[in-house]
Scaffold this motif. Structure first.
Motif, PDB file in Angstrom:
ATOM      1  N   VAL A  98      47.246   2.201  34.615  1.00  0.00           N
ATOM      2  CA  VAL A  98      48.377   3.137  34.616  1.00  0.00           C
ATOM      3  C   VAL A  98      49.628   2.486  35.185  1.00  0.00           C
ATOM      4  O   VAL A  98      50.739   2.802  34.768  1.00  0.00           O
ATOM      5  CB  VAL A  98      48.072   4.472  35.327  1.00  0.00           C
ATOM      6  CG1 VAL A  98      46.972   5.225  34.631  1.00  0.00           C
ATOM      7  CG2 VAL A  98      47.770   4.296  36.780  1.00  0.00           C
ATOM      8  N   LEU A  99      49.443   1.553  36.106  1.00  0.00           N
ATOM      9  CA  LEU A  99      50.584   0.816  36.637  1.00  0.00           C
ATOM     10  C   LEU A  99      51.327   0.098  35.512  1.00  0.00           C
ATOM     11  O   LEU A  99      52.564   0.100  35.477  1.00  0.00           O
ATOM     12  CB  LEU A  99      50.134  -0.187  37.703  1.00  0.00           C
ATOM     13  CG  LEU A  99      51.183  -1.149  38.244  1.00  0.00           C
ATOM     14  CD1 LEU A  99      52.346  -0.392  38.881  1.00  0.00           C
ATOM     15  CD2 LEU A  99      50.537  -2.110  39.250  1.00  0.00           C
ATOM     16  N   ALA A 100      50.608  -0.473  34.574  1.00  0.00           N
ATOM     17  CA  ALA A 100      51.241  -1.174  33.447  1.00  0.00           C
ATOM     18  C   ALA A 100      52.168  -0.231  32.681  1.00  0.00           C
ATOM     19  O   ALA A 100      53.282  -0.603  32.307  1.00  0.00           O
ATOM     20  CB  ALA A 100      50.179  -1.752  32.523  1.00  0.00           C
ATOM     21  N   GLY A 101      51.712   0.999  32.460  1.00  0.00           N
ATOM     22  CA  GLY A 101      52.547   1.972  31.768  1.00  0.00           C
ATOM     23  C   GLY A 101      53.785   2.332  32.567  1.00  0.00           C
ATOM     24  O   GLY A 101      54.886   2.432  32.012  1.00  0.00           O
ATOM     25  N   PHE A 102      53.632   2.510  33.869  1.00  0.00           N
ATOM     26  CA  PHE A 102      54.790   2.876  34.699  1.00  0.00           C
ATOM     27  C   PHE A 102      55.770   1.719  34.847  1.00  0.00           C
ATOM     28  O   PHE A 102      56.976   1.944  34.937  1.00  0.00           O
ATOM     29  CB  PHE A 102      54.350   3.414  36.059  1.00  0.00           C
ATOM     30  CG  PHE A 102      53.871   4.828  35.983  1.00  0.00           C
ATOM     31  CD1 PHE A 102      54.752   5.865  35.697  1.00  0.00           C
ATOM     32  CD2 PHE A 102      52.540   5.133  36.157  1.00  0.00           C
ATOM     33  CE1 PHE A 102      54.318   7.170  35.591  1.00  0.00           C
ATOM     34  CE2 PHE A 102      52.085   6.435  36.057  1.00  0.00           C
ATOM     35  CZ  PHE A 102      52.976   7.459  35.777  1.00  0.00           C
ATOM     36  N   GLU A 103      55.272   0.498  34.872  1.00  0.00           N
ATOM     37  CA  GLU A 103      56.197  -0.642  34.921  1.00  0.00           C
ATOM     38  C   GLU A 103      57.074  -0.673  33.672  1.00  0.00           C
ATOM     39  O   GLU A 103      58.268  -0.941  33.752  1.00  0.00           O
ATOM     40  CB  GLU A 103      55.426  -1.947  35.095  1.00  0.00           C
ATOM     41  CG  GLU A 103      54.872  -2.097  36.497  1.00  0.00           C
ATOM     42  CD  GLU A 103      53.989  -3.308  36.688  1.00  0.00           C
ATOM     43  OE1 GLU A 103      53.405  -3.808  35.695  1.00  0.00           O
ATOM     44  OE2 GLU A 103      53.864  -3.745  37.843  1.00  0.00           O
ATOM     45  N   THR A 104      56.487  -0.377  32.532  1.00  0.00           N
ATOM     46  CA  THR A 104      57.265  -0.294  31.286  1.00  0.00           C
ATOM     47  C   THR A 104      58.191   0.917  31.322  1.00  0.00           C
ATOM     48  O   THR A 104      59.354   0.840  30.921  1.00  0.00           O
ATOM     49  CB  THR A 104      56.314  -0.212  30.077  1.00  0.00           C
ATOM     50  OG1 THR A 104      55.477  -1.369  30.079  1.00  0.00           O
ATOM     51  CG2 THR A 104      57.088  -0.146  28.766  1.00  0.00           C
ATOM     52  N   MET A 105      57.689   2.026  31.830  1.00  0.00           N
ATOM     53  CA  MET A 105      58.450   3.259  31.863  1.00  0.00           C
ATOM     54  C   MET A 105      59.722   3.135  32.694  1.00  0.00           C
ATOM     55  O   MET A 105      60.786   3.634  32.300  1.00  0.00           O
ATOM     56  CB  MET A 105      57.575   4.385  32.426  1.00  0.00           C
ATOM     57  CG  MET A 105      58.176   5.768  32.292  1.00  0.00           C
ATOM     58  SD  MET A 105      57.089   7.044  32.965  1.00  0.00           S
ATOM     59  CE  MET A 105      55.681   6.931  31.871  1.00  0.00           C
ATOM     60  N   VAL A 106      59.645   2.487  33.830  1.00  0.00           N
ATOM     61  CA  VAL A 106      60.808   2.360  34.701  1.00  0.00           C
ATOM     62  C   VAL A 106      61.973   1.701  33.965  1.00  0.00           C
ATOM     63  O   VAL A 106      63.108   2.160  34.052  1.00  0.00           O
ATOM     64  CB  VAL A 106      60.452   1.586  35.998  1.00  0.00           C
ATOM     65  CG1 VAL A 106      61.698   1.147  36.750  1.00  0.00           C
ATOM     66  CG2 VAL A 106      59.563   2.449  36.890  1.00  0.00           C
ATOM     67  N   GLY A 107      61.690   0.665  33.215  1.00  0.00           N
ATOM     68  CA  GLY A 107      62.743  -0.040  32.500  1.00  0.00           C
ATOM     69  C   GLY A 107      63.326   0.731  31.338  1.00  0.00           C
ATOM     70  O   GLY A 107      64.425   0.430  30.867  1.00  0.00           O
ATOM     71  N   ARG A 108      62.608   1.733  30.861  1.00  0.00           N
ATOM     72  CA  ARG A 108      63.045   2.483  29.676  1.00  0.00           C
ATOM     73  C   ARG A 108      63.405   3.933  29.990  1.00  0.00           C
ATOM     74  O   ARG A 108      63.817   4.667  29.096  1.00  0.00           O
ATOM     75  CB  ARG A 108      61.947   2.439  28.621  1.00  0.00           C
ATOM     76  CG  ARG A 108      61.704   1.032  28.113  1.00  0.00           C
ATOM     77  CD  ARG A 108      60.510   0.999  27.185  1.00  0.00           C
ATOM     78  NE  ARG A 108      60.280  -0.350  26.706  1.00  0.00           N
ATOM     79  CZ  ARG A 108      60.614  -0.763  25.491  1.00  0.00           C
ATOM     80  NH1 ARG A 108      61.201   0.039  24.648  1.00  0.00           N
ATOM     81  NH2 ARG A 108      60.351  -1.999  25.127  1.00  0.00           N
ATOM     82  N   ALA A 109      63.230   4.356  31.217  1.00  0.00           N
ATOM     83  CA  ALA A 109      63.456   5.753  31.579  1.00  0.00           C
ATOM     84  C   ALA A 109      64.938   6.108  31.546  1.00  0.00           C
ATOM     85  O   ALA A 109      65.802   5.274  31.852  1.00  0.00           O
ATOM     86  CB  ALA A 109      62.892   6.027  32.973  1.00  0.00           C
ATOM     87  N   GLU A 110      65.184   7.356  31.185  1.00  0.00           N
ATOM     88  CA  GLU A 110      66.541   7.891  31.272  1.00  0.00           C
ATOM     89  C   GLU A 110      66.940   7.884  32.749  1.00  0.00           C
ATOM     90  O   GLU A 110      66.086   8.027  33.629  1.00  0.00           O
ATOM     91  CB  GLU A 110      66.586   9.320  30.706  1.00  0.00           C
ATOM     92  CG  GLU A 110      66.181   9.421  29.248  1.00  0.00           C
ATOM     93  CD  GLU A 110      67.152   8.716  28.312  1.00  0.00           C
ATOM     94  OE1 GLU A 110      68.364   8.693  28.602  1.00  0.00           O
ATOM     95  OE2 GLU A 110      66.685   8.168  27.294  1.00  0.00           O
ATOM     96  N   PRO A 111      68.224   7.712  33.032  1.00  0.00           N
ATOM     97  CA  PRO A 111      68.661   7.611  34.438  1.00  0.00           C
ATOM     98  C   PRO A 111      68.170   8.752  35.326  1.00  0.00           C
ATOM     99  O   PRO A 111      67.773   8.511  36.473  1.00  0.00           O
ATOM    100  CB  PRO A 111      70.186   7.596  34.340  1.00  0.00           C
ATOM    101  CG  PRO A 111      70.469   7.033  32.985  1.00  0.00           C
ATOM    102  CD  PRO A 111      69.345   7.537  32.100  1.00  0.00           C
ATOM    103  N   GLU A 112      68.149   9.987  34.814  1.00  0.00           N
ATOM    104  CA  GLU A 112      67.746  11.132  35.640  1.00  0.00           C
ATOM    105  C   GLU A 112      66.237  11.153  35.906  1.00  0.00           C
ATOM    106  O   GLU A 112      65.779  11.878  36.793  1.00  0.00           O
ATOM    107  CB  GLU A 112      68.199  12.454  35.014  1.00  0.00           C
ATOM    108  CG  GLU A 112      67.498  12.828  33.725  1.00  0.00           C
ATOM    109  CD  GLU A 112      68.076  12.196  32.459  1.00  0.00           C
ATOM    110  OE1 GLU A 112      67.540  12.476  31.379  1.00  0.00           O
ATOM    111  OE2 GLU A 112      69.044  11.406  32.538  1.00  0.00           O
ATOM    112  N   PHE A 113      65.470  10.358  35.169  1.00  0.00           N
ATOM    113  CA  PHE A 113      64.019  10.323  35.351  1.00  0.00           C
ATOM    114  C   PHE A 113      63.545   9.029  36.002  1.00  0.00           C
ATOM    115  O   PHE A 113      62.406   8.945  36.441  1.00  0.00           O
ATOM    116  CB  PHE A 113      63.309  10.517  34.001  1.00  0.00           C
ATOM    117  CG  PHE A 113      61.831  10.726  34.124  1.00  0.00           C
ATOM    118  CD1 PHE A 113      61.322  11.908  34.630  1.00  0.00           C
ATOM    119  CD2 PHE A 113      60.947   9.722  33.754  1.00  0.00           C
ATOM    120  CE1 PHE A 113      59.956  12.102  34.759  1.00  0.00           C
ATOM    121  CE2 PHE A 113      59.578   9.906  33.883  1.00  0.00           C
ATOM    122  CZ  PHE A 113      59.084  11.093  34.386  1.00  0.00           C
TER     123      PHE A 113
END
Length: 152
Positions: free
Chosen positions: A28-43
């Motif tokens: 799940v960490l792998a998914g969140f590492e990707t998510m941080v770089g692609r997340a909308e600023p408010e998220f």
């Protein structure tokens, strides 16, 4: 005279459950590492909180496993790749924002279940205490993010 070891060695089934928990955290960490770089600023801050918690917990679990004489998995399983791909595709189609919280809750349930399995496998008392605390940290983060999203 032998020194006191910080952790008593668990039974093989308990160690296997601990390794499975660690692997799920890495995945799940792998998914969140990707998510941080692609997340909308408010998220982004929410994604960072999950990433940071899973990073810290994966590291601590790896240290426990290493203390028991086993080599912790550092790259994750095929699910690490799947999680990265799902987040990447989601970012292209819908963006990464608060609307992803239901999927996060579903995905995190697999980690909570792995905590429950590890706790039910007969861990040494000091490991049990730390696993309970780690599980509480994750559940609190899940509760806080869901409450914030629903305005409760």
């Amino acid at each position: 005279m032998a020194g006191i070891r910080p952790f008593a060695a668990p039974e093989p089934a308990a160690l296997k459950a601990l390794e499975t928990l660690h692997l799920r955290c890495v995945d799940v960490l792998a998914g969140f590492e990707t998510m941080v770089g692609r997340a909308e600023p408010e998220f982004r801050a929410t994604a960072e909180r999950f990433r940071d918690l899973h990073r810290a917990q994966a590291q601590e679990l790896a240290e426990m496993i290493a203390r028991f004489g086993r080599e912790p998995e550092i790259d994750g399983s095929l699910m690490s790749t799947v999680n990265r791909a799902v987040v990447s595709m989601r970012s292209l189609i819908n963006g990464i924002d608060g609307s992803i919280l239901d999927q996060i809750q579903d995905g995190e349930q697999h980690v909570v279940d792995a905590f429950d399995d590890a706790l039910g496998a007969g861990q040494p008392i000091d490991v049990t205490a730390r696993l309970r605390s780690m599980r509480r940290e994750l559940c609190l983060l899940l509760f806080e993010t869901q409450a914030a999203a629903t305005g409760r």
